[in-house]
Every structure is written in structure tokens, then in C-alpha cells.
Design an enzyme around this catalytic site. Structure first.
Site, PDB file in Angstrom:
ATOM      1  N   TYR A  11       2.420   4.792  -5.715  1.00 33.84           N
ATOM      2  CA  TYR A  11       3.100   5.424  -4.589  1.00 33.84           C
ATOM      3  C   TYR A  11       2.042   5.978  -3.638  1.00 33.84           C
ATOM      4  CZ  TYR A  11       7.388   5.352  -7.424  1.00 33.84           C
ATOM      5  OH  TYR A  11       8.467   4.959  -8.176  1.00 33.84           O
ATOM      6  N   HIS A 130      13.152  -6.699  -6.016  1.00 34.36           N
ATOM      7  CA  HIS A 130      12.468  -5.422  -6.223  1.00 34.36           C
ATOM      8  C   HIS A 130      13.477  -4.279  -6.124  1.00 34.36           C
ATOM      9  CE1 HIS A 130       9.632  -2.134  -5.473  1.00 34.36           C
ATOM     10  NE2 HIS A 130       8.737  -2.908  -6.052  1.00 34.36           N
TER      11      HIS A 130
END
Length: 148
Positions: A11, A130
Site C-alpha cells: 500500500y 483483482h
């Protein structure tokens, strides 16, 4: 190790990445949307209530390897370190896992992860869209990766 979940990169939000793909520190709020979608699919798939935190280390303890293809990222710059040579490291890990007996199950979410499928011919492969908010409704939701 029984299962490999292959992520793209950590992230990009400072304090979010913890070294496990899709996982965050327990104190991170709000949860990243991809992780919320993973929890939603897990609940729909197996009836497991979503955790209130993003710490997936318990998955690792149960035999799930949460590996990002790129192991670092610049703050606020998703994909910024993809050409720094991390592929040599992650490819070595994948090659080693491909040789394991019994076969490892590889969960490949999204086109980026699925590009590595040829490097895993001995692994059982589960593929879907995804879990990101941009693609979850195009095949991630309803893919049932936990029950298969």
C-alpha cells in the site's frame, strides 16, 4: 505453506504496509478498500465475519503466504518501485514454491498477478479479477477463492 496470495506492491499510504500483501497494521482506519472487498468475499464465501482490523498475520500462521511482487513503494506512489529489481527476489520465491510437494495453491487476483502464472506450472492456480474497487465487481465478487 499451503497457499500463496500474490499482491502487486505494498500500500502506498504511509503506515499502511506491513510486509504482507493486502495486510495492514491493526490500527489502520479506514481499511483499504481492496482489503474490505477481500473480507466481503470471505464472508459471502464462507460466512466469516469481517475483521475490524487489517492485520492478516493470522493467515500467515495458517499457511498462507502473502507476497507482493514488488517489496517497496514510494509514499503515495503506487507501482513506483516496480523496476528496482524486486522481481528477481519474488521470482526466486515463486520458483522455490513451484517445486513444493504437495503443490501450493496460488491465488492470482488481477492481470498483474496472472502474468506470473507461467512460472507456476506445478501450482494449483485460482484466478479472478483483482479485489480493488475498480475491478472487484468484474469477477472478484463471487469468485469464491476460499471455498475452492
Amino acid at each position: 505453506m499451503k497457499v500463496l496470495i500474490l499482491g502487486q506492491d505494498p500500500y502506498p499510504t504511509p503506515s499502511h504496509p506491513v510486509g504482507l500483501s493486502f495486510s495492514t497494521d491493526r490500527q489502520v482506519r479506514p481499511l483499504p478498500r481492496s482489503l474490505k472487498n477481500i473480507y466481503r468475499e470471505l464472508e459471502d464465501d464462507l460466512g466469516v465475519a469481517p475483521a475490524v482490523h487489517g492485520d492478516l498475520s493470522a493467515w500467515q500462521e495458517q499457511g498462507v503466504m502473502l507476497l507482493n511482487q514488488t517489496l517497496s513503494v514510494g509514499a503515495g506512489q503506487a507501482g513506483s518501485h516496480q523496476k528496482l529489481g524486486w522481481d528477481a527476489v519474488t521470482n526466486a520465491v515463486i520458483t522455490t514454491l513451484n517445486r513444493r510437494t504437495p503443490a501450493v495453491v496460488a491465488i492470482l487476483w488481477g492481470a498483474h498477478a496472472q502474468k506470473l502464472a507461467p512460472a507456476m506450472p506445478a501450482m494449483v492456480q485460482l484466478r479472478s479479477a483483482h479485489p480493488s474497487p475498480l475491478s472487484a465487481s468484474r469477477g472478484f465478487f463471487g469468485s469464491r477463492p476460499s471455498a475452492r
